[in-house]
Design an enzyme around this catalytic site. Structure first.
Site, PDB file in Angstrom:
ATOM      1  CG  LEU A  46      -1.971  -1.173   1.153  1.00 25.03           C
ATOM      2  CD1 LEU A  46      -2.841  -1.184   2.401  1.00 25.03           C
ATOM      3  CD2 LEU A  46      -2.837  -1.102  -0.106  1.00 25.03           C
ATOM      4  N   GLY A  47       0.491   2.171  -0.853  1.00 23.73           N
ATOM      5  CA  GLY A  47       1.306   3.379  -1.062  1.00 23.73           C
ATOM      6  C   GLY A  47       2.100   3.243  -2.350  1.00 23.73           C
ATOM      7  N   GLY A  48       2.302   1.987  -2.771  1.00 19.18           N
ATOM      8  CA  GLY A  48       2.942   1.729  -4.065  1.00 19.18           C
ATOM      9  C   GLY A  48       4.396   2.159  -4.121  1.00 19.18           C
ATOM     10  CE1 TYR A 192       9.741  15.081 -15.603  1.00 20.86           C
ATOM     11  CE2 TYR A 192       8.961  15.207 -13.339  1.00 20.86           C
ATOM     12  CZ  TYR A 192       8.819  15.537 -14.674  1.00 20.86           C
ATOM     13  OH  TYR A 192       7.769  16.323 -15.060  1.00 20.86           O
ATOM     14  CB  ILE A 193      14.666   9.170 -11.894  1.00 16.66           C
ATOM     15  CG1 ILE A 193      13.157   8.967 -11.745  1.00 16.66           C
ATOM     16  CG2 ILE A 193      15.446   8.279 -10.926  1.00 16.66           C
ATOM     17  CD1 ILE A 193      12.681   7.544 -11.961  1.00 16.66           C
ATOM     18  NE  ARG A 276       8.519   4.154 -12.682  1.00 12.39           N
ATOM     19  CZ  ARG A 276       9.098   3.365 -11.773  1.00 12.39           C
ATOM     20  NH1 ARG A 276      10.351   3.557 -11.432  1.00 12.39           N
ATOM     21  NH2 ARG A 276       8.427   2.378 -11.216  1.00 12.39           N
ATOM     22  CG  ASP A 315       3.120   5.516 -13.719  1.00  9.49           C
ATOM     23  OD1 ASP A 315       2.506   6.559 -13.451  1.00  9.49           O
ATOM     24  OD2 ASP A 315       4.210   5.213 -13.199  1.00  9.49           O
ATOM     25  CB  ALA A 323       2.172  10.109  -7.235  1.00 13.73           C
ATOM     26  CG  HIS A 447       7.390  41.886   1.930  1.00 14.56           C
ATOM     27  ND1 HIS A 447       8.114  41.554   0.805  1.00 14.56           N
ATOM     28  CD2 HIS A 447       8.226  42.583   2.739  1.00 14.56           C
ATOM     29  CE1 HIS A 447       9.339  42.052   0.921  1.00 14.56           C
ATOM     30  NE2 HIS A 447       9.435  42.676   2.090  1.00 14.56           N
TER      31      HIS A 447
HETATM   32  P1  NAD Z   1      12.615  10.624 -17.892  1.00 13.67           P
HETATM   33  O1  NAD Z   1      11.854  10.316 -19.117  1.00 13.67           O
HETATM   34  O2  NAD Z   1      12.254  11.803 -17.072  1.00 13.67           O
HETATM   35  O3  NAD Z   1      14.162  10.797 -18.257  1.00 13.67           O
HETATM   36  C1  NAD Z   1      14.906   9.803 -18.903  1.00 13.67           C
HETATM   37  C2  NAD Z   1      16.097  10.479 -19.541  1.00 13.67           C
HETATM   38  O4  NAD Z   1      16.987   9.480 -19.995  1.00 13.67           O
HETATM   39  C3  NAD Z   1      15.738  11.335 -20.741  1.00 13.67           C
HETATM   40  O5  NAD Z   1      16.349  12.595 -20.583  1.00 13.67           O
HETATM   41  C4  NAD Z   1      16.333  10.567 -21.920  1.00 13.67           C
HETATM   42  O6  NAD Z   1      16.751  11.404 -22.967  1.00 13.67           O
HETATM   43  C5  NAD Z   1      17.496   9.854 -21.266  1.00 13.67           C
HETATM   44  N1  NAD Z   1      17.911   8.608 -21.915  1.00 13.67           N
HETATM   45  C6  NAD Z   1      17.134   7.664 -22.472  1.00 13.67           C
HETATM   46  N2  NAD Z   1      17.903   6.644 -22.913  1.00 13.67           N
HETATM   47  C7  NAD Z   1      19.196   6.956 -22.621  1.00 13.67           C
HETATM   48  C8  NAD Z   1      20.456   6.306 -22.806  1.00 13.67           C
HETATM   49  N3  NAD Z   1      20.543   5.104 -23.388  1.00 13.67           N
HETATM   50  N4  NAD Z   1      21.590   6.931 -22.374  1.00 13.67           N
HETATM   51  C9  NAD Z   1      21.498   8.157 -21.782  1.00 13.67           C
HETATM   52  N5  NAD Z   1      20.337   8.809 -21.583  1.00 13.67           N
HETATM   53  C10 NAD Z   1      19.201   8.217 -21.990  1.00 13.67           C
HETATM   54  O7  NAD Z   1      12.577   9.261 -17.041  1.00 13.67           O
HETATM   55  P2  NAD Z   1      12.962   8.995 -15.519  1.00 13.67           P
HETATM   56  O8  NAD Z   1      13.857  10.049 -15.009  1.00 13.67           O
HETATM   57  O9  NAD Z   1      13.424   7.580 -15.488  1.00 13.67           O
HETATM   58  O10 NAD Z   1      11.576   9.122 -14.781  1.00 13.67           O
HETATM   59  C11 NAD Z   1      10.457   8.298 -15.200  1.00 13.67           C
HETATM   60  C12 NAD Z   1       9.148   9.005 -14.935  1.00 13.67           C
HETATM   61  O11 NAD Z   1       8.920   9.008 -13.530  1.00 13.67           O
HETATM   62  C13 NAD Z   1       9.164  10.458 -15.375  1.00 13.67           C
HETATM   63  O12 NAD Z   1       8.602  10.581 -16.646  1.00 13.67           O
HETATM   64  C14 NAD Z   1       8.339  11.155 -14.347  1.00 13.67           C
HETATM   65  O13 NAD Z   1       7.042  11.354 -14.825  1.00 13.67           O
HETATM   66  C15 NAD Z   1       8.285  10.201 -13.167  1.00 13.67           C
HETATM   67  N6  NAD Z   1       9.003  10.823 -12.037  1.00 13.67           N
HETATM   68  C16 NAD Z   1       8.487  11.929 -11.477  1.00 13.67           C
HETATM   69  C17 NAD Z   1       9.151  12.534 -10.440  1.00 13.67           C
HETATM   70  C18 NAD Z   1       8.570  13.745  -9.810  1.00 13.67           C
HETATM   71  O14 NAD Z   1       7.374  13.972  -9.951  1.00 13.67           O
HETATM   72  N7  NAD Z   1       9.357  14.563  -9.143  1.00 13.67           N
HETATM   73  C19 NAD Z   1      10.365  12.048  -9.993  1.00 13.67           C
HETATM   74  C20 NAD Z   1      10.879  10.925 -10.597  1.00 13.67           C
HETATM   75  C21 NAD Z   1      10.182  10.326 -11.628  1.00 13.67           C
END
Ligand code: NAD
Length: 481
Positions: A46-48, A192-193, A276, A315, A323, A447
């Site tokens: 739960l919470g995933g 992002y990640i 992902r 997703d 999320a 402010h």
């Molecule tokens: P992402 O799509 O944000 O980034 C993946 C990056 O990897 C892209 O810039 C891409 O060009 C690059 N890439 C792809 N293949 C490659 C390779 N072979 N060599 C080098 N670079 C390569 O994916 P993510 O960071 O894995 O995150 C997945 C999803 O999870 C995101 O789309 C986001 O929606 C979600 N997420 C959200 C948050 C948040 O809300 N703060 C945080 C983490 C993840």
């Protein structure tokens, strides 16, 4: 199903206990449905991903890293010297408490809502609402559901020439479990990640290289954001290789084909964050005569229905993998399957990258607004002109509003800077309510706060900027007053 085997009737079945599934289950229970939620990890699930190995643990690590890093900056401003040593074992203990607390909170909410949570692997078995739940410790259960919401989420993409081994080549999951700080890390993917984890590890003291295949970090966003972030992470000591592709790994060296030819990175840990993939490949969808698209996602409309009795959210459905988007869809799916005429049609889904500085976006970009037929204009206010930002020792970033020039209606906003993740909420509300620039300019903001940037940007758009230079005022004779 074996002839003579009686399936158990279920009113509304939810598959997946993440922010999509558990919210859908609570919403359905509140609508009077009898809900069964199946998750492969049962109550532990739960919470995933978000609560267990995603949003929450990563924000905890980012918070630790920011505190460690800010110590040295604040030393120069009168703070105590030295941050000491980072104890990741202690951090992991604390983080487990945080995660455990949130998981327990969701358990409690579902219990109070009367949701029956079960462990097992779910698959559709028949077109007429039949499904099977299997668990190694129990006999399989055949279910016959009236309605079903699938919210099975996604998993990290694995690169063919860089398979995960859980030790050296890892995903975000293992990175967030580290109990020892690696000396050197290559992060593959500057999205992002990759950016969030790479920045946090660098602030904690690892030597980090980000390897991004495209020509900028955060390539899905406006190029100026990627450039600004790249400059800032370089100041934190992060090396950024763009237009660079990983070709393999020797066990000690990551092999990269960069813009200046091949290089080998001598690193302890390789974090792969290249996107992902939706978990739709082992759901028995063929029994429903439904196939995911080439991106692995199920095609749904604004009613989120895959079939008249089955909805897909999160997703595994189109749109950003976020999320809060999954949770919002959970409410809609529960209502639609309970006979209410709701639609998932938000004006905006705010997105946040917890990088340094943070990046947040809501609504349309200027390009998107033009494409949608608006005569779009932008107004920008720099973070360096915010008094509150300066008291935090911050000056990098900006807020940019996109608005319709003919009506003054707010269409989109980007915030780059401290607390952008919180600041974007005001812009999102403005966009959702189709607020006018005058609404933002006319709202008296406290402010000194960071939130004043919204008011300031609206004043810029209206041609009467306050804390940045504006057009020279002209006198009645046409000369400068
Ligand atoms: P992402 O799509 O944000 O980034 C993946 C990056 O990897 C892209 O810039 C891409 O060009 C690059 N890439 C792809 N293949 C490659 C390779 N072979 N060599 C080098 N670079 C390569 O994916 P993510 O960071 O894995 O995150 C997945 C999803 O999870 C995101 O789309 C986001 O929606 C979600 N997420 C959200 C948050 C948040 O809300 N703060 C945080 C983490 C993840």
């Amino acid at each position: 199903m074996v002839v003579g085997e009686m399936p158990e009737g279920v009113d509304l079945l939810v598959v997946g206990g993440g922010p999509g599934g558990y919210v859908a289950a609570i919403a359905a229970a509140q609508l009077g449905r009898n809900v069964v939620l199946v998750d492969a990890d049962g109550e532990d699930g739960l919470g995933g991903i978000c609560v267990r190995v995603g949003c929450i643990p990563s924000k905890a690590l980012i918070e630790l890293a920011s505190h460690v890093h800010s110590q040295s900056a604040w030393h120069g401003r009168g703070g105590p010297a030295g941050a000491g040593t980072v104890d990741l074992v202690k951090f992991q203990d604390w983080k487990r408490d945080v995660v455990g607390g949130l998981n327990g909170g969701v358990r409690g909410l579902l219990k109070r809502a009367g949701v029956d949570v079960r462990r097992g692997w779910f698959r559709f078995t028949r077109p007429d609402q039949g499904a099977l739940v299997t668990d190694p410790d129990r006999p399989p259960t055949h279910l016959q559901f009236k309605s079903c919401i699938i919210a099975t989420g996604s998993r990290p993409v694995e690169l063919e020439h860089l398979p995960f081994d859980g030790v050296r080549i890892v995903s975000s999951t293992e990175t967030l479990e580290l109990s020892e700080l690696p000396k050197s890390v290559a992060v593959v993917g500057g999205g992002y990640i990759g950016l969030e984890l790479g920045t946090a590890l660098a602030k904690l003291g690892s030597a980090v290289t980000i390897v991004e295949a495209l020509d900028t970090l955060l390539p899905t966003m406006d190029a100026k954001i990627g450039t600004l972030i790249a400059e800032h992470v370089k100041e934190l000591g992060v090396e950024v290789l763009t237009n660079a592709k990983v070709t393999g790994d020797t066990g000690t060296h990551l092999q990269v084909d960069g813009s200046n030819g091949p290089v080998e990175l001598d690193v302890e840990l390789v974090v792969v964050a290249v996107g992902r993939v939706p978990n739709t490949d082992d759901l028995g969808l063929e029994a429903l005569d439904v196939a995911p698209g080439p991106d692995g996602r199920l095609r749904v409309g604004t009613d989120l229905l895959v079939t008249p009795r089955v909805a897909a959210i999160g997703d595994i459905a189109p749109g950003p993998s976020l999320a809060h988007k999954a949770s919002a869809e959970g409410h809609v799916a529960a209502a639609v399957l309970s006979g209410h005429s709701e639609l998932f049609d938000p004006a905006t889904i705010a997105a946040v990258v917890f990088s340094d500085p943070e990046v947040a976006q809501a609504g349309l970009t200027a390009v998107g607004a033009e494409e949608a037929g608006h005569p779009a204009a932008r107004a920008t206010f720099p973070i360096s002109a915010s008094g509150r930002a300066r008291t935090m020792g911050e000056s990098t970033g900006f807020v940019e509003y996109v608005y319709d020039q003919s009506t003054g209606v707010v269409l989109g906003a980007t915030v780059v800077g401290p607390h952008a993740s919180e600041l974007i909420a005001e812009a999102a509300l403005a966009i959702e309510m189709a607020a006018h620039l005058d609404d933002l300019a006319g709202t008296i903001h406290a402010h000194p706060t960071m939130a004043e940037i919204h008011h300031e940007a609206a004043l810029v758009a209206l041609g009467r900027p306050l804390h940045i230079p504006g057009p020279k005022r002209r006198g009645s004779d046409g000369g400068a007053a």
